[in-house]
Structure formats: C-alpha cells, structure tokens
Design an enzyme around this catalytic site. Structure first.
Site, PDB file in Angstrom:
ATOM      1  N   LYS A  17      31.559  12.311 -12.709  1.00  0.00           N
ATOM      2  CA  LYS A  17      32.359  12.053 -11.508  1.00  0.00           C
ATOM      3  C   LYS A  17      31.777  12.859 -10.355  1.00  0.00           C
ATOM      4  O   LYS A  17      31.992  14.061 -10.230  1.00  0.00           O
ATOM      5  CB  LYS A  17      33.829  12.455 -11.696  1.00  0.00           C
ATOM      6  CG  LYS A  17      34.690  11.804 -10.602  1.00  0.00           C
ATOM      7  CD  LYS A  17      35.917  12.579 -10.223  1.00  0.00           C
ATOM      8  CE  LYS A  17      35.716  13.606  -9.156  1.00  0.00           C
ATOM      9  NZ  LYS A  17      35.207  13.131  -7.864  1.00  0.00           N
ATOM     10  N   GLU A  53      39.523  27.156  -6.222  1.00  0.00           N
ATOM     11  CA  GLU A  53      40.880  26.693  -6.568  1.00  0.00           C
ATOM     12  C   GLU A  53      40.812  25.490  -7.500  1.00  0.00           C
ATOM     13  O   GLU A  53      41.586  25.392  -8.458  1.00  0.00           O
ATOM     14  CB  GLU A  53      41.683  26.363  -5.295  1.00  0.00           C
ATOM     15  CG  GLU A  53      41.975  27.586  -4.434  1.00  0.00           C
ATOM     16  CD  GLU A  53      42.566  28.762  -5.226  1.00  0.00           C
ATOM     17  OE1 GLU A  53      43.421  28.530  -6.091  1.00  0.00           O
ATOM     18  OE2 GLU A  53      42.126  29.910  -4.996  1.00  0.00           O
ATOM     19  N   GLU A  90      30.987  26.514 -12.184  1.00  0.00           N
ATOM     20  CA  GLU A  90      30.127  27.163 -11.187  1.00  0.00           C
ATOM     21  C   GLU A  90      30.863  27.063  -9.859  1.00  0.00           C
ATOM     22  O   GLU A  90      31.012  25.970  -9.317  1.00  0.00           O
ATOM     23  CB  GLU A  90      28.761  26.464 -11.139  1.00  0.00           C
ATOM     24  CG  GLU A  90      27.661  27.374 -10.648  1.00  0.00           C
ATOM     25  CD  GLU A  90      27.508  27.386  -9.146  1.00  0.00           C
ATOM     26  OE1 GLU A  90      28.461  27.804  -8.435  1.00  0.00           O
ATOM     27  OE2 GLU A  90      26.436  26.971  -8.674  1.00  0.00           O
ATOM     28  N   CYS A  95      25.948  27.358  -2.656  1.00  0.00           N
ATOM     29  CA  CYS A  95      26.815  28.275  -3.408  1.00  0.00           C
ATOM     30  C   CYS A  95      26.248  29.683  -3.417  1.00  0.00           C
ATOM     31  O   CYS A  95      26.995  30.652  -3.474  1.00  0.00           O
ATOM     32  CB  CYS A  95      27.052  27.764  -4.818  1.00  0.00           C
ATOM     33  SG  CYS A  95      25.538  27.404  -5.703  1.00  0.00           S
ATOM     34  N   GLU A 122      34.537  33.017   0.846  1.00  0.00           N
ATOM     35  CA  GLU A 122      33.391  32.293   1.403  1.00  0.00           C
ATOM     36  C   GLU A 122      33.870  31.310   2.480  1.00  0.00           C
ATOM     37  O   GLU A 122      34.973  30.774   2.401  1.00  0.00           O
ATOM     38  CB  GLU A 122      32.614  31.559   0.311  1.00  0.00           C
ATOM     39  CG  GLU A 122      33.310  30.368  -0.299  1.00  0.00           C
ATOM     40  CD  GLU A 122      32.473  29.634  -1.349  1.00  0.00           C
ATOM     41  OE1 GLU A 122      31.277  29.899  -1.496  1.00  0.00           O
ATOM     42  OE2 GLU A 122      33.057  28.777  -2.036  1.00  0.00           O
TER      43      GLU A 122
HETATM   44  O1  TXE Z   1      35.526  21.030  -3.444  1.00  0.00           O
HETATM   45  P1  TXE Z   1      36.247  20.602  -4.776  1.00  0.00           P
HETATM   46  P2  TXE Z   1      35.903  20.785  -1.927  1.00  0.00           P
HETATM   47  C1  TXE Z   1      33.630  25.423  -2.254  1.00  0.00           C
HETATM   48  C2  TXE Z   1      33.554  25.648  -0.760  1.00  0.00           C
HETATM   49  C3  TXE Z   1      34.430  24.587  -0.216  1.00  0.00           C
HETATM   50  C4  TXE Z   1      35.508  24.545  -1.271  1.00  0.00           C
HETATM   51  C5  TXE Z   1      36.304  23.277  -1.339  1.00  0.00           C
HETATM   52  O2  TXE Z   1      34.093  26.922  -0.443  1.00  0.00           O
HETATM   53  O3  TXE Z   1      34.945  24.909   1.040  1.00  0.00           O
HETATM   54  O4  TXE Z   1      34.815  24.714  -2.475  1.00  0.00           O
HETATM   55  O5  TXE Z   1      35.438  22.164  -1.329  1.00  0.00           O
HETATM   56  C6  TXE Z   1      36.524  17.208  -7.801  1.00  0.00           C
HETATM   57  N1  TXE Z   1      40.374  17.716 -11.151  1.00  0.00           N
HETATM   58  N2  TXE Z   1      32.526  24.665  -2.796  1.00  0.00           N
HETATM   59  O6  TXE Z   1      37.373  20.660  -1.740  1.00  0.00           O
HETATM   60  O7  TXE Z   1      37.620  20.112  -4.550  1.00  0.00           O
HETATM   61  C7  TXE Z   1      36.136  16.594  -6.479  1.00  0.00           C
HETATM   62  O8  TXE Z   1      36.508  15.249  -6.418  1.00  0.00           O
HETATM   63  C8  TXE Z   1      39.100  17.338 -11.359  1.00  0.00           C
HETATM   64  C9  TXE Z   1      31.593  25.402  -3.583  1.00  0.00           C
HETATM   65  O9  TXE Z   1      35.072  19.688  -1.438  1.00  0.00           O
HETATM   66  O10 TXE Z   1      36.051  21.725  -5.694  1.00  0.00           O
HETATM   67  C10 TXE Z   1      34.638  16.839  -6.493  1.00  0.00           C
HETATM   68  O11 TXE Z   1      33.997  15.895  -7.322  1.00  0.00           O
HETATM   69  N3  TXE Z   1      38.197  17.235 -10.365  1.00  0.00           N
HETATM   70  C11 TXE Z   1      30.632  24.575  -4.270  1.00  0.00           C
HETATM   71  C12 TXE Z   1      34.526  18.221  -7.142  1.00  0.00           C
HETATM   72  O12 TXE Z   1      35.753  18.397  -7.841  1.00  0.00           O
HETATM   73  C13 TXE Z   1      38.584  17.557  -9.127  1.00  0.00           C
HETATM   74  C14 TXE Z   1      30.301  23.252  -3.804  1.00  0.00           C
HETATM   75  C15 TXE Z   1      34.337  19.377  -6.164  1.00  0.00           C
HETATM   76  O13 TXE Z   1      35.366  19.333  -5.214  1.00  0.00           O
HETATM   77  C16 TXE Z   1      39.906  17.960  -8.851  1.00  0.00           C
HETATM   78  C17 TXE Z   1      31.329  22.619  -3.027  1.00  0.00           C
HETATM   79  C18 TXE Z   1      40.812  18.039  -9.927  1.00  0.00           C
HETATM   80  N4  TXE Z   1      42.059  18.446  -9.772  1.00  0.00           N
HETATM   81  C19 TXE Z   1      32.381  23.328  -2.540  1.00  0.00           C
HETATM   82  N5  TXE Z   1      40.003  18.195  -7.519  1.00  0.00           N
HETATM   83  C20 TXE Z   1      29.614  25.227  -5.128  1.00  0.00           C
HETATM   84  N6  TXE Z   1      30.020  26.022  -6.125  1.00  0.00           N
HETATM   85  O14 TXE Z   1      28.438  25.005  -4.955  1.00  0.00           O
HETATM   86  C21 TXE Z   1      38.799  17.954  -6.976  1.00  0.00           C
HETATM   87  N7  TXE Z   1      37.934  17.550  -7.941  1.00  0.00           N
END
Ligand code: TXE
Length: 492
Positions: free
Chosen positions: A176, A232, A251, A285, A386
C-alpha cells in the site's frame, strides 16, 4: 476513444476495477497527473486473500532462493531499461527534480541487485548437538503474508527496500503506497509480472490509511507489517497489529543531529550541512535538521551557511535551473510553516526563509524556502519534533561531552553526523551517539549492503543489508535423530 479505468488494485495476477478514483496532482504546480484507483476495505481484503492463497499454495516459498534471486535481478534490469518512464512518474507525483528521481532509480536498481546477488549465500547453519545420533540445523523460512505500507517522500525507493527482501525470503505481499504518490508502485506491478513473478505473490492496493491501511494491519491473515512513515501512524500501526501478534517493523524518521566541531574542514562542513537538511526540501527521514556547532566557530559558520541557503533555487521537476522542489502538499507546507512560526514564538531567531514564497512562478506549487532558525535550545519544541521540511535549527556546544549530550537529547535516533579533523574524537562521538547510522565527515550516503533503521522512537527493525532480509525470515530449528531409540524417561 476508449479510456482505461484507473489502475491501483492488483491481485491474483490481474488489475481490478474500483468504484472510485483519486486524482493525483503534481505538487510543483497542482496540475493533474493521473487518476488512480481509490480502493475500499473490501478491495484490501481481496488482495490479502490473494496473497494468503499464493503463500499457502507454496509455489514461491518453495522456489529455491537462487531462483527467487534471479527474478530480482531481472526486475533490476527491467527497472534500468525503464528508468525514463519511472523517473518521470516519480517526479510528477512528488514534484522532485527529474535528476533526483533518476538517482533514486539507480538506488532502486541497486537494491534489487543487492538482494538478487546475495540469494543462496546463507542457507542457515548446522549446530553441534554434542551427540553422534542427532543432526541439528537452523534454517530460514518466510514469515508469510507481508503488508508493506510506504510514504510519499521516496515512493519507489521505500517500496524497493521492502519488496526486494520480502520476495527473496519467499513471502507474498500486499503493498500500500502513499495515496499521494502511487504512480511508480502501479508501474512496478507490471515490471514484476514481466519478470515472471507468479500470480498472487505481489499485490497492490492504492487508497488511504484509514480505509485500506487499517485492513492490512488488522487482518489475521497478514503475518508481518513493514511501515515507513510518521511517528503517530507508526504507533497506531503497532497497536493495530498487537491483537494478532504480527511482526512489525517501523521506520519513523526523527530530528537528526549534525555535529560540527571547530577543527572540522569548514568548507566541506558548511556545504554538507546544506545538503544534510535541504536535500529534497528536507523531506528526508535522515535529514540533518539539527545543527550542533561548537561555539567558537558558530557565528561565522552560521553566517556562511545562511548566505548559501538564501541562494538555493526552487522549481519544478523539469526546471533545469532548480536545485530543490516543492513540499508534497499544501497541508504539509502549512504544517511546516506553523512549525517555523511556533519556533519563532518560543524564541528561535529566524535567519532566512520562513515565509511562503510570493514569486508568481512558484505560486501554483507547494514551495517553502530553505529556513534557518538560530539560537535554539534543547528544550524547544522545534528541536524535539521534526518539521519534515527545509528547516534547520541551530544550537551550540562548548565541548565533546556537551555535544554528545545534546545530540542524544531527543526521543529519536535514526541518523546523524560528526564533523572533526580529530580521528579519535570522531570515533568516540560516533560510538556515543544513539543513532542507527552515523556519518563521519559526510552526510547522507548509504549502500544497500548496510543496515538502515533507528534507535528509540525512530522505529524498530532494520532495512537493507542482511538485517533487512532477516526481518522477512522466520528462524526454524530442525532436529533430526538419526538413530531413534526409546529414552525410558518414564519407566512404566
Ligand atoms: O504520513 P503517514 P503523513 C513524517 C513527517 C510527516 C509525518 C506525517 O514528519 O510530516 O510523518 O506524514 C499510511 N494504518 N514522515 O501523514 O500518515 C498512509 O496512507 C495503516 C516521515 O503523510 O505516516 C501512507 O501510505 N496505514 C517519513 C503511510 O501510512 C496508514 C516519511 C505513511 O503515511 C494509516 C513520510 C493507518 N492508520 C512522513 N494511516 C519517513 N520516516 O521517512 C496512514 N497510513
């Protein structure tokens, strides 16, 4: 003219239509890129059914590992052949410069080649039983059905880090990708099929976390969840996976320290401090978003850095003069801007950036300028969380002990760097930093042979290297008594 339905739902070796679609837009100018399937929870369950069936049926898990590795090598060759197609798709979805997408593609090819290349090199081990009548072996087994959930900053790279080892280990998967950047994941399904992956082994669902992601993290038929994304979301995934005791790898990023001592090569340290934090507009990241600089050089160092940060040119993927692109969405840009405003409110000194650009050429995109926040203190919110944008916080330290204490002073521990001409100090500090990756006199390089992952709230588990393969393997002990005889533990 016939139009093809939006793609995104792929299972059991076929594309399937969905009731709804999502329009993907390019973050550089808001222009439409493509319509992609918006899958439902039922669609996700169908994909899990296909992955479960393919795993239980066993064709892939019983293919010798060398055979699985050969398929990965074919995937690498096909990705290399199709670099132009993939790089364009990645740039349109993310807004990143085409040249960066091409670099990413080279890394993706390298990841598939690495895992293809180590196939069959580790068949487990024979254990000394201390007996002549028994043979004991440790062997690897696939974990089963893997849910692979990925973010939007390096869309296909993060997919590759999961798909390549998952397949090598003999698993089946449901992928996904982020709902913001699904384009290259859709293309990958074609490439895997062309390489000869059996139907049902690789499956795709596009859509949101709350709708389809949740199915993947709760369905009892899924054995493992590997997730890259926000803190989160990572916490909620870990909780969602608990009732069915799935294996979970996370990660989650962090706010990474870049520690510069007064004896460092100044020119290189300034230059790489810019790359550390402003590469891909900070949406990395491992971005070096926390500059810790020794107080005796701090003023001159930061002046030089600010002067260069102000020169960085923003632009879209196909603007050859651009040095960095937009943020992924208007919502993310607003979040980054709110982070900067909060930092200033708590006492940080804004040295450059900090305002949404007014340049008409950038007006349709989600751009945010390189921003430097000087005079930060360890307890400030901007140092502890961050921004995931092009924002650098600056703190100073007096000596080595303070540098280490400050650098380790967040709940995170993904990556960071130390800059010094003193080899002994470099090794001492590298040893003391609670980080999954430490660079000495460098920032950002990685190789697929080396494990990647975080300490603390940056996550658990590792990607890449042998450790990244181990995440997708169960360890099994096989004991063989070659001269069975009654033991007479019970005399009756
Ligand atoms: O990421 P999400 P978001 C950090 C960065 C950013 C914050 C939020 O600080 O501002 O995360 O970003 C899926 N069950 N990083 O909201 O929500 C979602 O659809 C299962 C760090 O865009 O974490 C997507 O495929 N899946 C980072 C994936 O999770 C779920 C890279 C990531 O989205 C879900 C990006 C759920 N309940 C953002 N909710 C890094 N570590 O590199 C969402 N998703």
């Amino acid at each position: 003219m016939t139009s093809t339905p939006p793609r995104g739902l792929y299972y059991a070796g076929d594309w399937h239509e969905t009731a709804a679609a999502r329009q993907i837009v390019c973050p550089a100018d808001g222009s439409p890129v493509a319509a992609v399937a918006e899958c439902t929870a039922e669609d996700a369950a169908s994909a899990v059914t296909a992955a479960r069936h393919a795993f239980d049926e066993g064709t892939w898990s019983t293919t010798p590992e060398r055979g699985r590795g050969e398929l990965l090598l074919r995937v690498a060759d096909l990705l290399e052949r199709d670099t132009a197609l993939y790089a364009k798709a990645e740039s349109l979805d993310t807004g990143k410069r085409l040249v960066e997408s091409r670099y990413d593609l080279a890394d993706i090819v390298g990841c598939f080649r690495y895992y293809g290349g180590i196939a069959g090199t580790d068949a487990g081990r024979v254990v000394d039983t201390g007996r002549t009548d028994a043979i004991s072996r440790i062997v690897h087994a696939p974990v089963g059905v893997c849910a692979l959930i990925t973010p939007w900053n390096y869309p296909l790279l993060q997919v590759a880090w999961k798909v390549a080892p998952a397949l090598l280990a003999g698993n089946t998967f449901v992928l996904k990708p982020s709902e913001l950047t699904p384009g290259t994941a859709v293309l990958l399904m074609d490439t895997l099929a062309e390489a000869g992956l059996p139907a049902g082994v690789g499956n795709l669902v596009t859509g949101t976390g709350p709708e389809v992601g949740v199915v993947l993290t709760t369905d009892p038929r899924v054995d493992l969840v590997s997730f890259t994304g926000g803190l989160e979301t990572g916490k909620s995934i870990m909780a969602a996976a608990a009732p069915t005791v799935k294996r979970v790898a996370l990660e989650l990023g962090g706010i990474n320290p870049n520690v510069v001592f007064a004896d460092a090569d100044r020119e290189a340290a300034v230059d790489m401090a810019l790359t550390a934090v402003f590469l891909h507009s900070g949406q990395v990241c491992s971005a070096g978003a926390r500059l810790l600089v020794q107080d005796s050089i701090a003023e001159a160092f930061v002046d030089e850095l600010v002067a260069r940060a102000q020169q960085i040119r923003m632009g879209g993927p196909f603007d050859e003069a651009a040095e960095t692109g937009p943020l992924i969405s208007a919502a993310h840009r607003d979040k980054v801007h709110a982070y900067v405003e909060a930092a200033v409110a708590e006492g940080a000194v804004l040295r450059c950036g900090g305002e949404i650009p007014t340049d008409p050429a950038l007006a349709e995109g989600y751009f945010y300028p390189p921003t430097v926040l000087d005079g930060c203190q360890a307890a400030m919110g901007c140092v502890q969380q961050e921004s995931f944008g092009p924002v650098l916080t600056v703190e100073t330290f007096a000596d080595e002990a303070e540098a280490v204490r400050l650098a380790n002073g967040t709940p995170f521990g993904l990556a960071g760097a130390v800059w010094t001409a003193d080899a002994g100090r470099a090794q001492r500090v590298a040893g003391a930093l609670r980080l999954g990756t430490v660079w000495i006199n460098d920032y950002h390089p990685y190789v697929p042979q080396a494990e990647w992952g975080g300490f603390g709230q940056s996550g658990n588990g590792r990607e890449l290297g042998p450790g990244g393969l181990a995440e997708y393997r169960e360890t099994k002990h096989i004991w063989h008594n070659i001269a069975p005889a009654p033991q007479r533990w019970f005399s009756s």
